[in-house]
Design an enzyme around this catalytic site. Structure first.
Site, short mmCIF file in Angstrom:
data_model
loop_
_atom_site.label_atom_id
_atom_site.label_comp_id
_atom_site.label_asym_id
_atom_site.label_seq_id
_atom_site.Cartn_x
_atom_site.Cartn_y
_atom_site.Cartn_z
N ASN A 89 0.79 -0.82 0.01
CA ASN A 89 0.16 0.52 0.28
C ASN A 89 1.08 1.46 -0.07
O ASN A 89 1.40 1.47 1.17
CB ASN A 89 -1.34 0.13 1.06
CG ASN A 89 -2.00 1.02 1.67
OD1 ASN A 89 -2.34 2.16 0.73
ND2 ASN A 89 -2.03 1.68 2.43
N LYS B 162 0.03 4.03 -0.50
CA LYS B 162 -0.55 5.61 -0.15
C LYS B 162 -0.42 7.31 -0.72
O LYS B 162 0.25 6.36 -1.93
CB LYS B 162 -0.13 5.80 2.02
CG LYS B 162 -0.03 3.87 2.45
CD LYS B 162 0.36 5.01 4.25
CE LYS B 162 0.95 3.51 5.06
NZ LYS B 162 0.58 3.86 6.25
N HIS C 277 -9.34 1.12 4.64
CA HIS C 277 -8.02 1.21 5.61
C HIS C 277 -8.31 2.18 6.92
O HIS C 277 -9.03 3.45 6.65
CB HIS C 277 -6.84 2.20 4.31
CG HIS C 277 -5.96 1.87 5.20
ND1 HIS C 277 -4.86 2.93 6.23
CD2 HIS C 277 -4.25 1.36 5.27
CE1 HIS C 277 -4.03 2.69 6.18
NE2 HIS C 277 -3.64 1.32 5.60
N GLU D 250 -7.05 4.90 7.79
CA GLU D 250 -5.83 6.15 7.36
C GLU D 250 -7.51 6.56 7.34
O GLU D 250 -7.67 8.14 7.38
CB GLU D 250 -5.02 6.79 6.63
CG GLU D 250 -4.12 5.88 7.62
CD GLU D 250 -2.93 5.53 7.05
OE1 GLU D 250 -2.44 5.59 5.31
OE2 GLU D 250 -1.74 4.59 6.89
N GLU E 261 -5.43 -5.15 10.64
CA GLU E 261 -4.85 -4.11 10.82
C GLU E 261 -5.16 -3.10 11.69
O GLU E 261 -5.36 -2.52 11.69
CB GLU E 261 -4.61 -2.85 9.64
CG GLU E 261 -4.25 -4.02 8.26
CD GLU E 261 -3.73 -2.78 7.50
OE1 GLU E 261 -2.24 -2.74 6.44
OE2 GLU E 261 -3.70 -1.35 6.51
N GLY F 25 1.87 2.73 10.25
CA GLY F 25 3.58 3.64 10.78
C GLY F 25 3.95 3.61 11.70
O GLY F 25 4.16 4.61 11.84
N SER G 278 3.27 -3.01 10.52
CA SER G 278 4.98 -2.30 10.67
C SER G 278 5.63 -3.73 9.73
O SER G 278 6.65 -3.84 10.53
CB SER G 278 4.92 -1.61 12.27
OG SER G 278 4.56 -0.51 11.92
#
Ligand code: PEP
Length: 250
Positions: free
Chosen positions: A9, A11, A94, A96, A166, A172, A212
């Site tokens: 991904n 991003k 996701h 985010e 996730e 991250g 991560s």
């Protein structure tokens, strides 16, 4: 054990030129794997990456799509637009997008349905925040995300979906879930799917870990019984690091 599905991904990273460089480096590094390799790239990189990966074993995905086919939705991209380009996968829900763009289980479901209807394969993300884990709410949150976010999903549709577990606290942050934490959560999620779709469908479902994951910890995570692959952010931006994750599970 199934072969793994390893998805990057990117991003909001990589201009068109940078995407070209990264993909050109990546193609020879992953060409001999039995695992499935996917790169989920910014909309603006899709055409470039699709052209470069044609005839290779790298599959291409987007990172979001709207649920309407067309219309007055400024700034959005429809599943049909992605499908017409030749895009195969799309990341949906996701964390985010849930945190910064108001994504909910309900909009995740709408996007997933629309993506499936357009022939795309959704990679649907779920996962608890640190506060939810600390409050002992992990299983409750995962159950809600699966129950609400997959409410109208049929068994046939589920067979075309990848789920990515996730934990938000691991995305991250450099803090990875331990092999056991990730495996336990994924086994729990699989159990929730099994109750609705049956054990066979739940066993066949691909559930990735994301958070991560890197070239140092991937082998341990991917060796776990319930972890069917990885969704990789930061480490997918460097060709040899991403390739090492692809090869971490033989
Ligand atoms: C992600 O973006 O889905 C992700 C897991 O990011 P990272 O690997 O950087 O934690």
């Amino acid at each position: 054990m199934k072969n793994k599905i390893i998805a990057g991904n990117w991003k909001m990273n990589k201009t068109r030129l940078q995407a070209e460089q990264l993909i050109t480096q990546l193609i020879p590094l992953v060409q001999d794997t039995a695992n499935t390799v996917i790169v989920c790239v910014p909309f603006t990189d899709l055409q470039t990456v699709l052209a470069l990966t044609k005839g290779t074993n790298i599959h291409v995905g987007a990172q979001n799509c709207h649920w309407k086919e067309s219309g007055a939705y400024t700034g959005e991209i429809s599943p049909a637009m992605l499908a017409e380009l030749g895009v195969e996968y799309v990341v949906i829900g996701h964390s985010e997008r849930r945190t910064y763009f108001g994504e909910t289980d309900q909009t995740v479901l709408l996007r997933t349905k629309a993506a499936l209807a357009a022939g795309l394969k959704p990679i649907v993300c779920i996962g608890e925040t640190l506060a939810e884990r600390n409050d002992g709410l992990t299983e409750q949150v995962l159950t809600r995300q699966v129950t609400e976010g997959f409410k109208d999903i049929t068994a046939d549709e589920l067979s075309r979906i990848i789920v990515a577990y996730e934990p938000v606290w691991a995305i991250g942050t450099g803090v990875t879930a331990t092999d056991d934490q990730a495996n336990d959560a994924i086994a729990f999620v699989r159990g929730v799917f099994a109750r609705k779709y049956g054990a066979q469908a739940a066993d066949a479902l691909y559930i990735q870990y994301g958070g991560s994951m890197n070239d140092a910890n991937a082998a341990g995570l991917l060796a776990m019984s319930d972890i069917d692959g990885g969704l990789i952010g930061g480490a997918s931006l460097v060709a040899d690091k991403f390739a090492a994750i692809v090869h971490a599970s033989k």
